[in-house]
Design a protein around this motif. Structure first.
Motif, short mmCIF file in Angstrom:
data_model
loop_
_atom_site.label_atom_id
_atom_site.label_comp_id
_atom_site.label_asym_id
_atom_site.label_seq_id
_atom_site.Cartn_x
_atom_site.Cartn_y
_atom_site.Cartn_z
N ASP A 66 -4.58 -24.16 52.15
CA ASP A 66 -3.78 -24.95 53.08
C ASP A 66 -4.19 -24.63 54.52
OD1 ASP A 66 -1.86 -26.36 54.40
OD2 ASP A 66 -0.15 -25.23 53.63
N SER A 101 1.14 -27.44 55.14
CA SER A 101 1.14 -27.38 56.58
C SER A 101 0.25 -28.53 57.05
CB SER A 101 0.55 -26.03 57.01
OG SER A 101 0.19 -26.05 58.36
N GLU A 107 -6.10 -25.31 60.11
CA GLU A 107 -5.74 -26.02 58.89
C GLU A 107 -6.99 -26.10 58.02
OE1 GLU A 107 -2.83 -26.83 57.95
OE2 GLU A 107 -1.71 -26.58 59.82
N GLY A 108 -6.86 -25.77 56.73
CA GLY A 108 -8.00 -25.85 55.82
C GLY A 108 -8.67 -27.21 55.90
N GLU A 109 -7.84 -28.26 55.98
CA GLU A 109 -8.35 -29.64 55.96
C GLU A 109 -9.08 -30.01 57.26
OE1 GLU A 109 -5.28 -28.62 55.73
OE2 GLU A 109 -3.90 -29.75 57.00
N GLY A 116 -2.38 -31.57 54.62
CA GLY A 116 -3.02 -31.33 53.33
C GLY A 116 -3.75 -30.02 53.26
CA LIG Z 1 -3.02 -27.64 55.83
#
Ligand SMILES: [Ca+2]
Ligand SMILES: [Ca+2]
Ligand SMILES: [Ca+2]
Length: 516
Positions: free
Chosen positions: A265, A162, A135-137, A165
């Protein structure tokens, strides 16, 4: 089956949990075992290497329980030392190291504080896939020259993302970037897939792994609202096990876009083949350049990544102010993961010489580049938040990025003045004598006051009214001043406030001194 890996996982979990299964003094011995675990579920579809297990809390007369997770690729397995995969005090466990396209079988046993064991649960099964989702976050920030927000749920659009955030890079131009760390559990050839966010103030997004640009820039501008691109397949690349760096940087922006920002994302790595064995040393780097970053004294050193059998893991950057220098541990400035090194904190207009070489995951080193050089920039940036606080009549606060603004260095100094006449005195140092153009950058807000800046007791420029209903961050030029090398004082004095403002506080993001 690679049993060693699983024993290592189990040993770690057991070490952590020993304390919670020890006998509890003052409690009567308990001879009643927990009931078998119910609701056991396993999910692994699509996921390389790992399976997520969850179950219901076991029923027992005395809490707390812990749970032992047993598993095997053999459906006839029995819970025991050899099949213990891990322990958890919670009602779930993610089991890693399970391979690609492997079907696994699991059972869970509950234990109470006295070590009474339940019967095993029913058996469940799941199969690992070939893709790891990052996940990017969740990616850790390694470095950036602008604001980076994680997680960034973008209120009102939560259904879009996904998990919880995106990672949001508050880029203000094409020299801004964010480097994020991605930890790869196994070597292989991976196809990189991602999804960029589109919004009215987003730029042309690029994604690079270890400095290798993947795919073409994606124009992330849309006239209104927020949406995501489809899953973009960028390129298959051979990658070593270990930490890699994902760089997000704008290549430009659509002429209609209000900004250069980037949102991601997730990054998926889909295993498409085994990694070639790392037998050869990286090749030479190409096209090295050392150029000043506008508005600073920083020299940005960039190059084209070296070719190699497996993606290189880093670059050694050697530097000196002396031409013809010898690369050595004394002149090694840094080892960086991507094809860029920001040489910051330099004196103004200083000559630097560099040599760079690539390093791979097996420890092979590529050839050193020929020497190249550059001259550091004309502008000295002094961050408000790092200036020495000499004296003040009100409180200071250091504030992280806020109000949809990306502060220089990610922070600003807030001077929480409460009345006209409040003053704050800060110290900064200049490296060389010269005639400097002085500028300050401050936040404008609806409760901010009017400030007069002075240097060494002499007012510079006109008072600055920092009131504004929409937040903004803007530099104000205060003219030219002769400054000698050494320490100087910057004073902020509150001289009033806009009739629309209820407050007197002001801020300083940075002071910029540009040599004339
Ligand atoms: Ca995400
Ligand atoms: Ca190699
Ligand atoms: Ca700042």
């Amino acid at each position: 089956m690679k049993a060693k890996q699983y024993i290592a996982i189990a040993a770690t979990a057991a070490t952590v949990l020993v304390g919670s299964v020890s006998s509890s003094p003052g409690r009567p011995p308990d001879a009643v075992a927990p009931e078998p675990v119910t609701g056991l579920a396993a999910a692994g579809v699509g996921d390389l290497n790992r399976i997520q297990l969850s179950w219901n809390a076991a029923v027992d007369n005395v809490a707390p329980d812990i749970y032992r997770v047993y598993g095997s690729t053999d459906p006839r397995f029995r819970p025991g030392k050899r099949t213990l995969l891990g322990e958890s005090a919670l009602t779930g466990l993610r089991v890693d190291g399970l391979g690609t396209h492997q079907t696994w079988y699991f059972k869970v046993v509950a234990l109470d504080t006295w070590g009474n064991e339940s019967d095993a649960s029913v058996r469940v099964t799941a199969t690992t896939g070939d893709t790891i989702r990052y996940e990017g976050e969740d990616l850790a920030l390694v470095r950036s020259n602008t604001g980076v927000v994680t997680p960034n749920p973008m209120r009102g659009y939560t259904g879009v993302w996904s998990d919880h955030g995106q990672v949001f890079v508050q880029a203000r131009g094409t020299t801004d970037f964010a480097d994020l760390a991605l930890d790869l559990p196994a070597a292989g050839t991976y196809e990189v897939r991602t999804s960029f966010t589109r919004a009215p103030d987003y730029g042309q997004a690029t994604l690079a792994v270890d400095g290798h640009l993947l795919g073409s820039p994606v124009d992330a501008y849309i006239p209104s609202g927020v949406e995501k691109t489809d899953d973009l397949a960028l390129a298959p690349i051979p990658m070593a096990k270990g930490t890699h760096v994902v760089t997000l940087a704008p290549a430009g922006r659509n002429s209609a876009s209000k900004g250069f920002q980037i949102g991601v994302d997730y990054v998926d790595l889909k295993l498409t083949g085994a990694a070639p064995e790392d037998r050869t040393a990286p090749g030479p780097i190409a096209d090295p350049v050392a150029a000043p970053v506008e508005g600073s004294s920083t020299l940005r050193v960039t190059w084209t990544p070296a070719a190699d059998d497996v993606l290189v893991t880093g670059y050694e950057v050697y530097g000196s102010t002396t031409a013809g220098f010898e690369p050595s541990t004394a002149t090694l400035l840094d080892t960086v993961p991507g094809a860029r090194f920001d040489h910051g904190g330099l004196p103004l207009r200083q000559n630097w010489f560099y040599r760079v070489r690539a390093v791979d995951g097996a420890g092979h080193r590529g050839p050193l580049s020929a020497e190249f050089g550059g001259i550091s920039g004309d502008s000295l940036t002094v961050e408000g938040e790092t200036m020495t606080q000499i004296a003040t009549t009100a409180a200071f606060a250091i504030q992280n990025n806020c109000c949809s603004q990306a502060f220089s260095g990610g922070r600003q100094l807030r001077f929480i003045a409460t009345k006209e006449g409040d003053t704050a005195e800060l110290e900064f140092t200049v490296g060389m004598d010269g005639s400097y153009t002085v500028a300050t950058t401050s936040l404008y807000a609806r409760d901010y006051g009017t400030v007069q800046f002075a240097i060494d007791g002499v007012p510079v420029g006109a008072p600055v009214d920092l009131y504004s209903a929409p937040y903004k961050l803007e530099p104000v030029s205060h003219g030219t001043l002769d400054l000698a090398a050494g320490a100087h004082r910057l004073t902020m004095t509150i001289v009033g406030r806009n009739t629309a403002s209820p407050g007197f506080q002001v801020s300083l993001d940075k002071l910029t001194l540009t040599l004339g």
